[in-house]
Design a protein around this motif. Structure first.
Motif, PDB file in Angstrom:
ATOM      1  N   ARG A   1     -13.934 -14.583  25.513  1.00  0.00           N
ATOM      2  CA  ARG A   1     -14.872 -15.734  25.741  1.00  0.00           C
ATOM      3  C   ARG A   1     -14.274 -17.023  25.905  1.00  0.00           C
ATOM      4  O   ARG A   1     -14.705 -17.693  26.889  1.00  0.00           O
ATOM      5  N   LEU A   2     -13.197 -17.011  25.220  1.00  0.00           N
ATOM      6  CA  LEU A   2     -12.488 -18.243  25.414  1.00  0.00           C
ATOM      7  C   LEU A   2     -11.889 -18.599  27.103  1.00  0.00           C
ATOM      8  O   LEU A   2     -12.071 -19.514  27.544  1.00  0.00           O
ATOM      9  N   TRP A   3     -11.259 -17.439  27.565  1.00  0.00           N
ATOM     10  CA  TRP A   3     -10.773 -17.349  28.911  1.00  0.00           C
ATOM     11  C   TRP A   3     -12.103 -17.677  29.887  1.00  0.00           C
ATOM     12  O   TRP A   3     -12.255 -18.513  30.546  1.00  0.00           O
ATOM     13  N   LEU A   4     -13.197 -16.856  29.698  1.00  0.00           N
ATOM     14  CA  LEU A   4     -14.376 -16.947  30.838  1.00  0.00           C
ATOM     15  C   LEU A   4     -14.951 -18.163  30.708  1.00  0.00           C
ATOM     16  O   LEU A   4     -15.311 -18.743  31.753  1.00  0.00           O
ATOM     17  N   GLU A   5     -15.120 -18.889  29.451  1.00  0.00           N
ATOM     18  CA  GLU A   5     -15.903 -20.110  29.526  1.00  0.00           C
ATOM     19  C   GLU A   5     -14.767 -21.192  29.928  1.00  0.00           C
ATOM     20  O   GLU A   5     -15.432 -22.505  30.299  1.00  0.00           O
ATOM     21  N   SER A   6     -13.611 -21.100  29.711  1.00  0.00           N
ATOM     22  CA  SER A   6     -12.618 -22.217  30.270  1.00  0.00           C
ATOM     23  C   SER A   6     -12.784 -22.140  31.586  1.00  0.00           C
ATOM     24  O   SER A   6     -12.328 -23.158  32.385  1.00  0.00           O
ATOM     25  N   VAL A   7     -13.169 -21.022  32.326  1.00  0.00           N
ATOM     26  CA  VAL A   7     -13.374 -20.989  33.713  1.00  0.00           C
ATOM     27  C   VAL A   7     -14.326 -21.753  34.360  1.00  0.00           C
ATOM     28  O   VAL A   7     -14.474 -22.610  35.072  1.00  0.00           O
ATOM     29  N   GLU A   8     -15.622 -21.549  33.428  1.00  0.00           N
ATOM     30  CA  GLU A   8     -16.683 -22.358  33.671  1.00  0.00           C
ATOM     31  C   GLU A   8     -16.929 -23.722  33.328  1.00  0.00           C
ATOM     32  O   GLU A   8     -17.653 -24.607  33.933  1.00  0.00           O
ATOM     33  N   GLY A   9     -16.000 -23.888  32.414  1.00  0.00           N
ATOM     34  CA  GLY A   9     -15.875 -25.375  31.797  1.00  0.00           C
ATOM     35  C   GLY A   9     -16.073 -25.414  30.319  1.00  0.00           C
ATOM     36  O   GLY A   9     -17.013 -24.705  29.847  1.00  0.00           O
TER      37      GLY A   9
ATOM     38  N   ARG B   1      -5.122  -3.447  18.002  1.00  0.00           N
ATOM     39  CA  ARG B   1      -6.598  -3.392  18.861  1.00  0.00           C
ATOM     40  C   ARG B   1      -7.820  -3.834  17.877  1.00  0.00           C
ATOM     41  O   ARG B   1      -7.990  -3.145  16.975  1.00  0.00           O
ATOM     42  N   ASP B   2      -8.384  -5.022  18.397  1.00  0.00           N
ATOM     43  CA  ASP B   2      -9.597  -5.105  17.617  1.00  0.00           C
ATOM     44  C   ASP B   2     -10.476  -5.849  18.534  1.00  0.00           C
ATOM     45  O   ASP B   2     -10.312  -6.831  19.157  1.00  0.00           O
ATOM     46  N   GLU B   3     -11.783  -5.334  18.589  1.00  0.00           N
ATOM     47  CA  GLU B   3     -12.532  -5.657  19.606  1.00  0.00           C
ATOM     48  C   GLU B   3     -13.238  -6.907  19.329  1.00  0.00           C
ATOM     49  O   GLU B   3     -13.566  -7.924  20.529  1.00  0.00           O
ATOM     50  N   LEU B   4     -13.311  -7.428  18.137  1.00  0.00           N
ATOM     51  CA  LEU B   4     -13.686  -8.731  17.860  1.00  0.00           C
ATOM     52  C   LEU B   4     -12.946  -9.960  18.204  1.00  0.00           C
ATOM     53  O   LEU B   4     -13.115 -10.777  19.023  1.00  0.00           O
ATOM     54  N   VAL B   5     -11.701  -9.436  18.188  1.00  0.00           N
ATOM     55  CA  VAL B   5     -10.403 -10.548  18.460  1.00  0.00           C
ATOM     56  C   VAL B   5     -10.704 -10.397  20.063  1.00  0.00           C
ATOM     57  O   VAL B   5     -10.435 -11.511  20.695  1.00  0.00           O
ATOM     58  N   MET B   6     -10.652  -9.364  20.632  1.00  0.00           N
ATOM     59  CA  MET B   6     -10.511  -9.492  22.324  1.00  0.00           C
ATOM     60  C   MET B   6     -11.636 -10.170  22.905  1.00  0.00           C
ATOM     61  O   MET B   6     -11.727 -10.744  23.890  1.00  0.00           O
ATOM     62  N   GLN B   7     -12.826  -9.913  22.344  1.00  0.00           N
ATOM     63  CA  GLN B   7     -14.179 -10.659  22.730  1.00  0.00           C
ATOM     64  C   GLN B   7     -14.253 -11.968  22.660  1.00  0.00           C
ATOM     65  O   GLN B   7     -14.629 -12.775  23.474  1.00  0.00           O
ATOM     66  N   LEU B   8     -13.664 -12.558  21.655  1.00  0.00           N
ATOM     67  CA  LEU B   8     -13.131 -13.922  21.283  1.00  0.00           C
ATOM     68  C   LEU B   8     -12.346 -14.607  22.363  1.00  0.00           C
ATOM     69  O   LEU B   8     -12.592 -15.564  23.031  1.00  0.00           O
ATOM     70  N   VAL B   9     -11.119 -13.578  22.602  1.00  0.00           N
ATOM     71  CA  VAL B   9     -10.124 -14.195  23.522  1.00  0.00           C
ATOM     72  C   VAL B   9     -10.869 -14.294  25.027  1.00  0.00           C
ATOM     73  O   VAL B   9     -10.613 -15.243  25.842  1.00  0.00           O
TER      74      VAL B   9
END
Length: 223
Positions: A75-83, A65-73
């Motif tokens: 962000r990758l997912w959310l921004e891939s949805v938006e473009g 568990r690492d919140e920095l890792v999870m936040q990056l993951v």
């Protein structure tokens, strides 16, 4: 129960991650339904940072568990949805790779950054960006264009401009879009494509974040 081919282990998976080694077949047995996100990296992405070791050691044998890792993951997912352009994905992926290497307690090796991005190289880089704003280019494309490693480009770009490569390119795309919005009758979709955005939705979202208004509202202010 998870087995990446290097030993079985179990654990709670809520906001945890595990890393499967390259070229090994793994299995996972779940006791309940679970939503998960899988990211795939080329082994080459880690090579520059791993030093003397060729894998991520303890990250292959447990759930972390690492919140920095999870936040990056996330962000990758959310921004891939938006473009998400390839360059933006590269920037986020490079940051995630470094976090994972450090979390593995590997012999972390900082890339050699001596003598990087001379003025001629930097000028060639700016010229490449200007000439390819409409293209979905990657960090690897920039690397080939000027004969420099991707990590050298990332650090050298920030030193020279104050921005990461993807942020700098985003600003250039927004500036070109502003010019087209006020000097042409092109549609939003045409401007999005000409400026290198992945879709009109991606264009609208990125433009509003940088300018504070929508492309349509910006055009109306100047027409």
């Amino acid at each position: 129960m998870v087995d990446h081919g290097v030993g079985r282990f179990s654990g709670v998976l809520d906001r945890h991650y595990t890393v499967a080694p390259a070229n090994l077949v793994g299995t996972c047995e779940l006791s309940s339904e679970l939503d998960f996100l899988a990211l795939e990296f080329s082994p080459d992405a880690f090579e520059e940072h791993l030093g003397t070791r060729g894998d991520l050691g303890r990250l292959h044998t447990g759930c972390r568990r690492d919140e920095l890792v999870m936040q990056l993951v996330e962000r990758l997912w959310l921004e891939s949805v938006e473009g998400l352009t390839s360059l933006e994905a590269d920037g986020l992926s490079m940051a995630l790779v470094i976090l994972l290497v450090r979390a593995s307690h590997a012999d972390f090796r900082k890339p050699d950054r001596s003598g990087i991005l001379s003025k001629p190289r930097l000028n060639r880089l700016f010229e490449y960006v200007e000439n390819h704003l409409a293209d979905d280019f990657t960090m690897a494309d920039l690397s080939r264009a000027i004969g420099c490693s991707t990590s050298a480009i990332a650090s050298g770009f920030r030193a020279a401009t104050g921005f990461s490569p993807w942020h700098f390119v985003l600003l250039q795309r927004v500036e070109r879009a502003k010019s087209l919005l006020t000097s042409s009758q092109r549609t939003m979709s045409e401007i999005a494509l000409e400026c290198g955005f992945s879709s009109s939705q991606h264009f609208a979202t990125a433009f509003r974040k940088q300018v504070g208004t929508t492309p349509g509202a910006y055009r109306r202010q100047w027409m």
